[in-house]
Design an enzyme around this catalytic site. Structure first.
Site, mmCIF file in Angstrom:
data_model
loop_
_atom_site.group_PDB
_atom_site.id
_atom_site.type_symbol
_atom_site.label_atom_id
_atom_site.label_comp_id
_atom_site.label_asym_id
_atom_site.label_seq_id
_atom_site.Cartn_x
_atom_site.Cartn_y
_atom_site.Cartn_z
ATOM 1 N N GLY A 1 -12.451 66.791 15.710
ATOM 2 C CA GLY A 1 -12.045 65.679 16.572
ATOM 3 C C GLY A 1 -10.788 65.995 17.363
ATOM 4 N N LYS B 1 -3.491 66.115 26.743
ATOM 5 C CA LYS B 1 -3.528 67.032 25.607
ATOM 6 C C LYS B 1 -2.090 67.296 25.164
ATOM 7 C CE LYS B 1 -5.751 71.429 24.511
ATOM 8 N NZ LYS B 1 -6.517 72.543 25.073
ATOM 9 N N ASP C 1 -17.225 73.821 18.589
ATOM 10 C CA ASP C 1 -16.445 72.697 19.124
ATOM 11 C C ASP C 1 -15.762 73.075 20.434
ATOM 12 O OD1 ASP C 1 -15.084 74.358 17.081
ATOM 13 O OD2 ASP C 1 -13.293 73.309 17.734
HETATM 14 P P1 AMP Z 1 -8.683 74.387 18.891
HETATM 15 O O1 AMP Z 1 -8.468 75.581 18.058
HETATM 16 O O2 AMP Z 1 -7.580 74.146 19.905
HETATM 17 O O3 AMP Z 1 -10.032 74.308 19.518
HETATM 18 O O4 AMP Z 1 -8.559 73.133 17.912
HETATM 19 C C1 AMP Z 1 -9.295 72.996 16.739
HETATM 20 C C2 AMP Z 1 -8.999 71.660 16.102
HETATM 21 O O5 AMP Z 1 -7.623 71.582 15.696
HETATM 22 C C3 AMP Z 1 -9.218 70.461 16.995
HETATM 23 O O6 AMP Z 1 -9.736 69.423 16.204
HETATM 24 C C4 AMP Z 1 -7.844 70.144 17.496
HETATM 25 O O7 AMP Z 1 -7.715 68.793 17.889
HETATM 26 C C5 AMP Z 1 -6.996 70.442 16.279
HETATM 27 N N1 AMP Z 1 -5.601 70.768 16.620
HETATM 28 C C6 AMP Z 1 -5.134 71.881 17.226
HETATM 29 N N2 AMP Z 1 -3.794 71.829 17.349
HETATM 30 C C7 AMP Z 1 -3.394 70.648 16.821
HETATM 31 C C8 AMP Z 1 -2.132 69.999 16.656
HETATM 32 N N3 AMP Z 1 -0.995 70.561 17.064
HETATM 33 N N4 AMP Z 1 -2.115 68.782 16.051
HETATM 34 C C9 AMP Z 1 -3.250 68.212 15.631
HETATM 35 N N5 AMP Z 1 -4.458 68.757 15.752
HETATM 36 C C10 AMP Z 1 -4.543 69.961 16.345
HETATM 37 MG MG MG Z 2 -10.962 73.155 20.707
#
Ligand code: AMP
Ligand code: MG
Length: 487
Positions: free
Chosen positions: A85, A108, A249
């Site tokens: 999510g 973001k 995702d």
């Molecule tokens: P990503 O690797 O950017 O595709 O993110 C994978 C998951 O980690 C997603 O659900 C993001 O929303 C969550 N996520 C990444 N960075 C953060 C953060 N700093 N705080 C909260 N959730 C994060």
């Molecule tokens: Mg992502």
């Protein structure tokens, strides 16, 4: 004012969580994409005003917005995670642009949501600079991509683990529906939800499919997503682009490239190239991208199978048959795109052989992928002779034989083919050391490199002598061999 017209918020409440952006201390507008604002029917002068900046920073929720964070799941490096999510993103809402296309506007880095798990919901300014530069460069290069509307410096620090200045990125996308969005509902055995999401995605991205009824509707939808992804991955590969985290995702239903984390453009060509520090097994190497895309699409097919037939075996068989089309679509797009880059007319057996020999020559000699095709375009256009071409590439062994084989295969390059070469062989790509340079400078408060590179990379196929330094690969001490999620 933003002319919101929201539809995702009308979907079943279990698809998202209503979250508000969290305030930041001292927001400053670092970058605004005025052209994109215009496309979205948003006044750029308003976005620059105190009120506009407050909206881009998440300090004020604009009229008509219905902030929410989307639920999704995903396979990360092959491992199933039933709930991911938007952990640090908030969809403000949608607008219908000047061309009649519906677009998401998402913040973001705007703070914690119900999906944040252990994360702080924030983003480093550096990561927003990277996403801005690369997603806009991809767009200018002609590759479907999410877009960048703005970057805000928050005036706060985020620990990663050492402190970095924080940023907020405004992302614009055809939608943020991912393979993982379907997987989230599939994981909950929510067949009604899957149908509602599929119908919504069809209406938004593949409206021609709406006229079909029953199983055919969902099979055709699946086929369209497979085609969109097959052509997308081929376009990446024609540019030496490595996404770096092709988790389910991070793969859209629209066919736009999404989530620019540890991505990079390859300089010295090798098909096994990987950059991401977390990709230890080379799962997402340049050459593996089509196979991974197909694997991800198989996961999408599984979620749609219950809509195609009540007997799971029969349904999965039909999904597999549909997915089989991916290989052919990708293969054709891959070969034909390289044919255009090489200035070849028809991809017959000898042309295919020549393509293989080309990739082999580049890999064996670590030739810069972008410069190779850039100088070949100059050779085809008569700006370089054979000797000049070899010199421009640094005289790699075998180049003389390769060049005569190219002449033989290509023959004289017509005006039309030369034009196509110029449209497909960029002069400027976001070279990793330059992206790094822009990030470092921005985090130190100097936005000049960020702005300069954004401008240069906005016209990647045009000669820009004032940016000649940006054509060159990294010198050994500048080379970026590894990228980090750096979120
Ligand atoms: P990503 O690797 O950017 O595709 O993110 C994978 C998951 O980690 C997603 O659900 C993001 O929303 C969550 N996520 C990444 N960075 C953060 C953060 N700093 N705080 C909260 N959730 C994060
Ligand atoms: Mg992502």
């Amino acid at each position: 004012m933003i002319p919101f017209d929201n539809t995702y918020a009308r979907l079943p409440a279990r698809f998202f969580d209503l979250s508000q952006p969290k305030r930041v201390f001292a927001p400053e507008l670092v970058m605004l994409n005025e052209e994109l604002a215009g496309e979205l029917r948003i006044d750029p002068a308003w976005l620059r005003s105190a009120e506009g900046v407050a909206v881009l920073a998440g300090n004020e929720v604009p009229a008509g917005a219905e902030p929410l964070s989307q639920a999704y799941a995903g396979h990360q490096f092959g491992g199933w995670v039933p709930q991911l999510g938007d952990g640090r993103a908030i969809l403000l809402g949608e607008v219908v642009d000047l061309k009649g296309q519906r677009r998401d506007i998402q913040l973001k880095g705007s703070g914690r949501t119900a999906f944040s798990r252990r994360g702080d919901g924030r983003a480093t300014l550096g990561s927003t600079v990277r996403e801005y530069l690369v997603s806009e460069a991809m767009t200018a290069l002609g590759v479907p991509s999410t877009r960048a509307l703005a970057v805000i410096a928050t005036g706060e620090n985020v620990p990663r683990p050492e402190l970095h200045p924080g940023g907020i990125f405004t992302r614009v996308a055809a939608s943020h529906i991912r393979v993982g969005t379907f997987q989230y509902l599939f994981g909950k055995q929510d067949k009604d939800g899957i149908r509602a999401l599929a119908d919504y995605a069809i209406g938004r991205h593949y409206p021609e499919v709406s006229t079909l009824e029953g199983p055919e509707r969902y099979l055709e939808f699946f086929r369209r997503v497979c085609t969109a992804q097959a052509t997308l991955i081929a376009r990446w590969m024609h540019l030496g682009f490595i996404h770096g985290v092709m988790n389910t995702d991070n793969m859209t239903i629209s066919g736009e490239t999404i989530d620019y984390g540890p991505c990079a453009f390859m300089e010295a060509f090798h098909p096994d190239t990987v950059f991401s520090s977390i990709d230890r097994g080379g799962r997402y190497a340049w050459r593996n991208q089509p196979g991974i895309a197909q694997w991800n699409l198989a996961r999408l097919g599984e979620t749609l199978a219950p809509l195609v037939d009540d007997h799971m075996d029969t349904a999965l068989k039909r999904m597999d048959e549909t997915l089989a089309g991916f290989e052919e679509t990708f293969g054709e797009a891959f070969i034909n795109g390289f044919g255009i880059k090489l200035g070849l007319d028809e991809m017959n057996d000898s042309a295919r052989g020549h393509l293989n020999a080309t990739l082999r020559l580049m890999a064996e000699n670590k030739v810069d992928f972008t410069l190779f095709f850039r100088h070949l375009t100059r050779l085809a256009g008569g700006e370089l002779d054979d000797q000049g071409f070899a010199t421009a590439l640094g005289q790699p062994p075998g180049i003389t034989a390769w060049t005569s084989s190219w002449h033989q295969t290509a023959g004289p390059v017509s005006k039309e083919r030369l034009q196509l070469m110029r449209e497909r062989n960029p002069i400027f790509i976001p070279r990793n050391h330059r992206v790094e340079q822009a990030i470092q400078a921005a985090e130190a408060g100097d936005y000049a490199p960020f702005r300069r590179f954004a401008k240069a990379w906005n016209s990647p196929y045009a000669e820009q002598s004032e940016h000649a330094d940006l054509e060159l690969p990294a010198k050994p001490h500048e080379a970026v061999c590894e990228t980090f999620c750096g979120t």
